[in-house]
Write a protein that holds these residues in place. Sequence first.
Motif, PDB file in Angstrom:
ATOM      1  N   ALA A   1      95.371 -11.798  30.122  1.00 50.12           N
ATOM      2  CA  ALA A   1      94.192 -12.043  29.544  1.00 50.12           C
ATOM      3  C   ALA A   1      92.641 -11.460  29.586  1.00 50.12           C
ATOM      4  O   ALA A   1      92.431 -11.493  28.506  1.00 50.12           O
ATOM      5  CB  ALA A   1      93.806 -13.771  29.137  1.00 50.12           C
ATOM      6  N   VAL A   2      92.118 -10.403  31.125  1.00 52.19           N
ATOM      7  CA  VAL A   2      91.257 -10.129  30.837  1.00 52.19           C
ATOM      8  C   VAL A   2      91.156  -8.627  30.173  1.00 52.19           C
ATOM      9  O   VAL A   2      92.498  -7.821  29.926  1.00 52.19           O
ATOM     10  CB  VAL A   2      91.141  -9.761  32.467  1.00 52.19           C
ATOM     11  N   ARG A   3      90.167  -8.530  30.063  1.00 52.09           N
ATOM     12  CA  ARG A   3      89.914  -6.841  29.210  1.00 52.09           C
ATOM     13  C   ARG A   3      89.974  -5.461  29.756  1.00 52.09           C
ATOM     14  O   ARG A   3      89.253  -4.490  30.250  1.00 52.09           O
ATOM     15  CB  ARG A   3      88.945  -6.861  28.199  1.00 52.09           C
ATOM     16  N   GLU A   4      90.437  -5.828  31.102  1.00 50.58           N
ATOM     17  CA  GLU A   4      90.388  -4.599  32.101  1.00 50.58           C
ATOM     18  C   GLU A   4      91.600  -4.229  33.022  1.00 50.58           C
ATOM     19  O   GLU A   4      92.754  -5.383  32.740  1.00 50.58           O
ATOM     20  CB  GLU A   4      89.451  -4.807  33.957  1.00 50.58           C
ATOM     21  N   GLY A   5      92.815  -2.927  33.120  1.00 53.76           N
ATOM     22  CA  GLY A   5      93.613  -2.009  33.499  1.00 53.76           C
ATOM     23  C   GLY A   5      93.572  -2.399  35.134  1.00 53.76           C
ATOM     24  O   GLY A   5      92.937  -3.104  35.783  1.00 53.76           O
ATOM     25  N   VAL A   6      95.041  -3.819  35.724  1.00 54.10           N
ATOM     26  CA  VAL A   6      95.237  -4.108  36.840  1.00 54.10           C
ATOM     27  C   VAL A   6      96.801  -3.781  36.541  1.00 54.10           C
ATOM     28  O   VAL A   6      97.390  -3.912  36.396  1.00 54.10           O
ATOM     29  CB  VAL A   6      94.826  -5.757  37.030  1.00 54.10           C
TER      30      VAL A   6
ATOM     31  N   GLU B   1      96.428  -4.866  29.544  1.00 57.02           N
ATOM     32  CA  GLU B   1      95.141  -3.967  29.317  1.00 57.02           C
ATOM     33  C   GLU B   1      95.609  -2.540  29.630  1.00 57.02           C
ATOM     34  O   GLU B   1      95.944  -1.451  29.663  1.00 57.02           O
ATOM     35  CB  GLU B   1      93.994  -4.666  30.127  1.00 57.02           C
ATOM     36  N   ALA B   2      96.980  -2.800  30.783  1.00 58.49           N
ATOM     37  CA  ALA B   2      96.812  -1.368  31.878  1.00 58.49           C
ATOM     38  C   ALA B   2      97.505  -1.197  30.892  1.00 58.49           C
ATOM     39  O   ALA B   2      97.930   0.336  31.708  1.00 58.49           O
ATOM     40  CB  ALA B   2      97.086  -2.011  33.321  1.00 58.49           C
ATOM     41  N   ARG B   3      98.810  -1.342  30.703  1.00 58.78           N
ATOM     42  CA  ARG B   3      99.587  -1.192  29.650  1.00 58.78           C
ATOM     43  C   ARG B   3      99.249  -0.527  28.542  1.00 58.78           C
ATOM     44  O   ARG B   3      99.996   0.200  28.284  1.00 58.78           O
ATOM     45  CB  ARG B   3     100.606  -2.441  29.057  1.00 58.78           C
ATOM     46  N   ARG B   4      98.541  -0.892  28.264  1.00 55.94           N
ATOM     47  CA  ARG B   4      97.492   0.022  27.037  1.00 55.94           C
ATOM     48  C   ARG B   4      97.084   1.138  27.591  1.00 55.94           C
ATOM     49  O   ARG B   4      97.100   2.249  26.882  1.00 55.94           O
ATOM     50  CB  ARG B   4      96.657  -1.690  25.907  1.00 55.94           C
ATOM     51  N   LEU B   5      96.338   0.823  28.690  1.00 51.61           N
ATOM     52  CA  LEU B   5      95.413   2.128  28.712  1.00 51.61           C
ATOM     53  C   LEU B   5      96.371   3.551  29.567  1.00 51.61           C
ATOM     54  O   LEU B   5      95.882   4.200  28.660  1.00 51.61           O
ATOM     55  CB  LEU B   5      94.167   1.480  30.225  1.00 51.61           C
ATOM     56  N   LEU B   6      97.637   3.427  29.922  1.00 48.90           N
ATOM     57  CA  LEU B   6      98.539   3.895  30.760  1.00 48.90           C
ATOM     58  C   LEU B   6      99.790   4.138  29.479  1.00 48.90           C
ATOM     59  O   LEU B   6     100.005   5.309  30.249  1.00 48.90           O
ATOM     60  CB  LEU B   6      98.604   3.552  31.760  1.00 48.90           C
ATOM     61  N   GLY B   7      99.906   3.434  28.959  1.00 48.63           N
ATOM     62  CA  GLY B   7     101.071   3.937  28.045  1.00 48.63           C
ATOM     63  C   GLY B   7     102.737   3.142  28.689  1.00 48.63           C
ATOM     64  O   GLY B   7     103.359   3.844  28.356  1.00 48.63           O
ATOM     65  N   LEU B   8     102.401   1.783  29.748  1.00 48.92           N
ATOM     66  CA  LEU B   8     103.374   1.915  30.635  1.00 48.92           C
ATOM     67  C   LEU B   8     104.523   0.985  29.759  1.00 48.92           C
ATOM     68  O   LEU B   8     104.294   0.181  28.133  1.00 48.92           O
ATOM     69  CB  LEU B   8     103.139   1.048  31.388  1.00 48.92           C
ATOM     70  N   THR B   9     105.780   1.164  29.650  1.00 52.95           N
ATOM     71  CA  THR B   9     106.890   0.454  29.192  1.00 52.95           C
ATOM     72  C   THR B   9     106.556  -0.882  29.236  1.00 52.95           C
ATOM     73  O   THR B   9     106.577  -1.235  30.004  1.00 52.95           O
ATOM     74  CB  THR B   9     108.289   0.999  28.802  1.00 52.95           C
ATOM     75  N   ALA B  10     107.942  -1.538  28.531  1.00 49.88           N
ATOM     76  CA  ALA B  10     107.953  -2.879  29.357  1.00 49.88           C
ATOM     77  C   ALA B  10     108.904  -2.918  30.287  1.00 49.88           C
ATOM     78  O   ALA B  10     109.307  -3.538  31.791  1.00 49.88           O
ATOM     79  CB  ALA B  10     108.599  -3.462  28.051  1.00 49.88           C
ATOM     80  N   ASP B  11     109.748  -1.800  30.526  1.00 49.77           N
ATOM     81  CA  ASP B  11     110.444  -1.716  32.039  1.00 49.77           C
ATOM     82  C   ASP B  11     109.502  -0.853  33.324  1.00 49.77           C
ATOM     83  O   ASP B  11     110.539  -0.506  34.159  1.00 49.77           O
ATOM     84  CB  ASP B  11     111.988  -1.331  31.506  1.00 49.77           C
ATOM     85  N   ALA B  12     108.773  -0.917  33.359  1.00 52.46           N
ATOM     86  CA  ALA B  12     107.830   0.209  33.883  1.00 52.46           C
ATOM     87  C   ALA B  12     107.914  -1.148  35.456  1.00 52.46           C
ATOM     88  O   ALA B  12     107.471  -0.525  36.497  1.00 52.46           O
ATOM     89  CB  ALA B  12     106.956   0.197  33.814  1.00 52.46           C
ATOM     90  N   GLU B  13     108.182  -2.073  36.039  1.00 47.76           N
ATOM     91  CA  GLU B  13     107.859  -2.784  37.019  1.00 47.76           C
ATOM     92  C   GLU B  13     109.053  -2.244  37.713  1.00 47.76           C
ATOM     93  O   GLU B  13     110.169  -2.689  37.038  1.00 47.76           O
ATOM     94  CB  GLU B  13     107.518  -4.197  36.742  1.00 47.76           C
ATOM     95  N   ARG B  14     108.850  -2.864  38.207  1.00 49.98           N
ATOM     96  CA  ARG B  14     110.050  -1.998  39.767  1.00 49.98           C
ATOM     97  C   ARG B  14     110.891  -0.396  40.043  1.00 49.98           C
ATOM     98  O   ARG B  14     111.021   0.033  41.112  1.00 49.98           O
ATOM     99  CB  ARG B  14     111.192  -3.340  40.196  1.00 49.98           C
TER     100      ARG B  14
END
Length: 922
Positions: A236-241, A256-269
């Motif tokens: 919920a925070v406005r700082e990417g983690v 926020e991190a997904r928005r800033l870095l453009g990460l997809t849903a399957d980025a974890e792992r």
Amino acid sequence: MTARRDRARDKDPGARGNGLRSVAGQVFALEALIALLVIAAAVFITFYQARSDSERDAAVRSLAVAEAFAKAPGVDAALTSPDPTAELQDRAEATRRATGVDFIAVLDRDGVRYTDSQPELIGRKATGDLSRAVVDGNSFTELFRGAPNDAVRAVVPVVDDKGRIVGLVTSGVEVESITHAVQNRLPLLVGAAAGALVIAVGGAALVSRRLRRQTHGLGPAEMTRMKEHHEAVLHAVREGVLIVGPDRRLLLANDEARRLLGLTADAERRHVSELGLDPRTVELLESGRSATDEVHRAGDRLLAVSVRPTLPAGRESGCVMTMRDTTELAALTGRAAVARGRLQLLYEAGVRIGTTLEVVRTAEELAEVAVPRFADFATVELLEPVLRGEEPPNSAPASTEMRRTALSGLRPDQPLQPVGDTVRFDVQSTPMARALSAGHAVVQAELAAAEGWREQDPEGAARALAFGMHSLLTVPLLARGVVLGMANFWRADTPEPFGEEDLSFAEELAARAAVAIDNARRFTREHAMAVTLQRSLLPRVLPDQSAVEVAYRYLPAKAGVGGDWFDVIPLPGARVALVVGDVVGHGLHAAATMGRLRTAVHNFSTLDVPPDELLGHLDELTARIDDRESEGPDGEGRRREEGITGATCLYAIYDPASGLCTVASAGHPGPALVSPDGLVDFPQLAPGLPLGLGLGDVPFETTELWLPEDSKLVLFTDGLLEDRVRDLDTGLGLLRSTLARPDRSPEQTCADVLATLLSPSPRDDIALLVARTKLLDRERIAEWEVARDPSAVSPVRNAAAAKLVEWGLGDVAFTAELVLSELITNAVRYGADPVRVRLLHDRTLICEVSDASSTSPHLRHATTTDEGGRGLYLVAQYAERWGTRYARRGKTIWAELRAGTGDAEPIVTAVPDLDALEDLAW
């Protein structure tokens, strides 16, 4: 029943997670373990510290006992007696029992025991290295290991009244005694440790109980659930983690991190290198290092990134990266950082430029400040008159040729002209000529396009461009609207060229440097003028005299010429006056004041008065000058700036006939006296008050010193001894050790003293005068005592003539008889007993007649009808010089005759018989 117990445990937080399974229980166990380890270490350290303190105390006590016994009265005499053991054994044992040490032994120079606390060791040689005490004469302590017992012992040499080492005294405490003393403290240490452990465990229990209440007895499972809740909050925070595991795979990314870095849903792992991040960001995450607010790119965004490990250092750990979007603030932040850096550099320039009053050094400081934070290379060129301290020319053509004074750069290999070369700006279209013509900074962003600069020096320009020089900023150094020189800033390694925003900074930097250079130039001019005046007022050639062999040194201070001076003044009777003085202050006024005082001393020395009277006349003259300076509406201010208040002077008269040196001081440091065998002494003089202070009519006092032949009298000013890092006592110690070298000429002594005491940059003038005394050969001195009877004149006159023939001075015998007849006759008639006659054969023949009367004769011209009155006139005609010298009681009339030159005697119209001359009166 089981369900009821579970419900009860849920209602009672204190019943959950009890024991070591809870966080509180684990904290309690850890704190108890740490307390145990710390207390054990403290006991161990305290035990060995107590042993070290005991050994140190034993060393101090042993050294004190040994030194006291070695310096006790009669010990040195007992060591040279036939049976030292009989005289010292009981005395040593009594001292040992009184002081509490384990042994006291007296040894001869070879280490053989005369006494010992164990009688069976008497006569045996002590083991260990005793050379430091026997050879070097040093006292020392050591931890001795060997027979008969290990001990902390002190060894002290016994020195007799002639300074010879006649034996040794050893004293000490055995290691076994030290060990017993330390072991006695062990029960106390153990008890204290046990008490500390009880307190620590009790404190840990209290902390654990409080922690259990605060965590509600949570165990690992409960903490896991809490972590899950925290993850929910992170999204919920406005700082990417981002959370990355030890294998550098992404574990968690918030929204926020997904928005800033453009990460997809399957980025974890997935591995961080597979996320499509900027290479710098990937390198940061893979390196595992920490970072704070590093700027990284993410597409068209600039992110401020911070990275921290998830586990303590030293363990394989993942990391947490936080990021925020700073794209809009980047430009403003960059400009603010540049401005802040420029302000900081200007502040440093104000501190670092102008630390000295040297023109060249100030130019070097300007170049050093600019590199590397503003330019890659910096040069400073100054006009030739500025380097000499002269006024810079006002004409523009005179400013087109300068001397390169300073050069600083990132690399030693550079294509620019070296320091010392002449730099010309003949082509008016060069950036340098345009800056001098306009009076402000000029920037040449692209050097390759500077046609005028390339035309001025085609070869040098080609070398600079090949080296990589691509941008230039040149600024004139202006002070009071006059050009002093110019500064050039070059860029080669820095890709950004100079821009218009750099002009104001360069002009401000140059303005500050120009003021410092102009101040240094003014000081250089005044310093040169003061040095010239000072040297013109000091003696250039010392007068010929036979009383002393003299060498001297005068060194002006680099910070400003002062008023130090010295002088050697021949006096009647083969005597010589040695003078050294100091005027407080620096500059032209101090040098001029010194000249006035030196002239006054020369004039007063012609009165041939004792040193204390001369200083009294000098003090009175100084006070009168200061009073005249204070006349008028602004007199007090002019007196403070131009008066002589604060001058000191030391005046000494040396008589080679008797070896007597009479010294008086007006607030000046006393001389150093070096005997022929090298013994140095600083005689105590009545200090007196400085000249012109007006603190009352306090008379000056004289001190009489008897100097053997080949003694050295060293006169100096306080600038020789005192310095920024050295006080007066330290300077006197260095001077004493330097002068304690026999068989050194005055010139060698001066060189040795300056080599030892001269600092690289003296803050005060230094005047040094070294005089090696001589004694007039007793065979060249003749003395008679004359009775108060006119008939006694002729025998003395005849005896003097015979002595002159013996000396080989028969050609002046008649003249000497004539002068002696006149002087003795009038002393007999008008003087008081005792009347004495003395002849001194020095460079001249000196005839002296003294009596106890203070009546002074004077020269007068007798008329043709006078029967007498021509005696002193004849003396003045035949003598080279004549005069009167007053003593504490009586006077001496003296006359000097040129001896052995063959010159014709003065023509006198009528020379009566010598016996008849005795009837003439003054």
